[in-house]
Design an enzyme around this catalytic site. Structure first.
Site, PDB file in Angstrom:
ATOM      1  CG  HIS A  22      -1.971  -1.041   1.173  1.00 41.43           C
ATOM      2  ND1 HIS A  22      -3.065  -0.963   0.341  1.00 41.43           N
ATOM      3  CD2 HIS A  22      -2.077  -2.215   1.829  1.00 41.43           C
ATOM      4  CE1 HIS A  22      -3.809  -2.041   0.504  1.00 41.43           C
ATOM      5  NE2 HIS A  22      -3.221  -2.829   1.401  1.00 41.43           N
ATOM      6  CB  CYS A  90      -2.182   3.504  -4.863  1.00 43.46           C
ATOM      7  SG  CYS A  90      -3.212   2.274  -5.655  1.00 43.46           S
TER       8      CYS A  90
END
Length: 124
Positions: A22, A90
């Site tokens: 993440h 991301c």
């Protein structure tokens, strides 16, 4: 930290760093830091967006902010050391805080020859 990877690296060494997980973006508050305790080394103005890696233990150990990635992974590299990073998450477009950016404006990338000359990509 990143010391295990860069420790002892000499000119001619090739290092590889891979992160899949993440990521997060954050906005620097007016008059404040990035929340990671490290000032923004790019000199970004208040309201600018920066990035962080969120490892599996980020809730207890914290996120790894882009300023820290640069300070501990990129900046200490000796001249002639090649570092290849694959960042699969991301919000990590500028996680390395490099002094340049690539923007694709065509469907082709230039190729670098072994002589160091840039080739426009060859014939279509």
């Amino acid at each position: 930290g990143f010391q295990w990877l860069i420790e002892g690296a000499q000119a001619g060494d090739s290092l590889f760093f891979h992160y899949s997980g993440h990521g997060s973006s954050y906005t620097q508050e007016a008059g404040g830091g990035n929340g990671g305790g490290a000032g923004d080394e790019k000199g970004a103005d208040a309201g600018s967006c920066d990035e962080a890696l969120c490892p599996v233990d980020f809730r207890t150990a914290g996120m790894i902010f882009d300023d820290e990635v640069y300070r501990f992974l990129v900046a200490p590299l000796r001249e002639g050391v090649l570092l290849t990073c694959v960042i699969d998450c991301c919000q990590a477009g500028t996680i390395l805080h490099l002094p340049f950016a690539f923007k694709a404006s065509t469907g082709r990338l230039p190729m670098a020859s072994t002589s160091g000359q840039i080739d426009g990509g060859g014939a279509d």
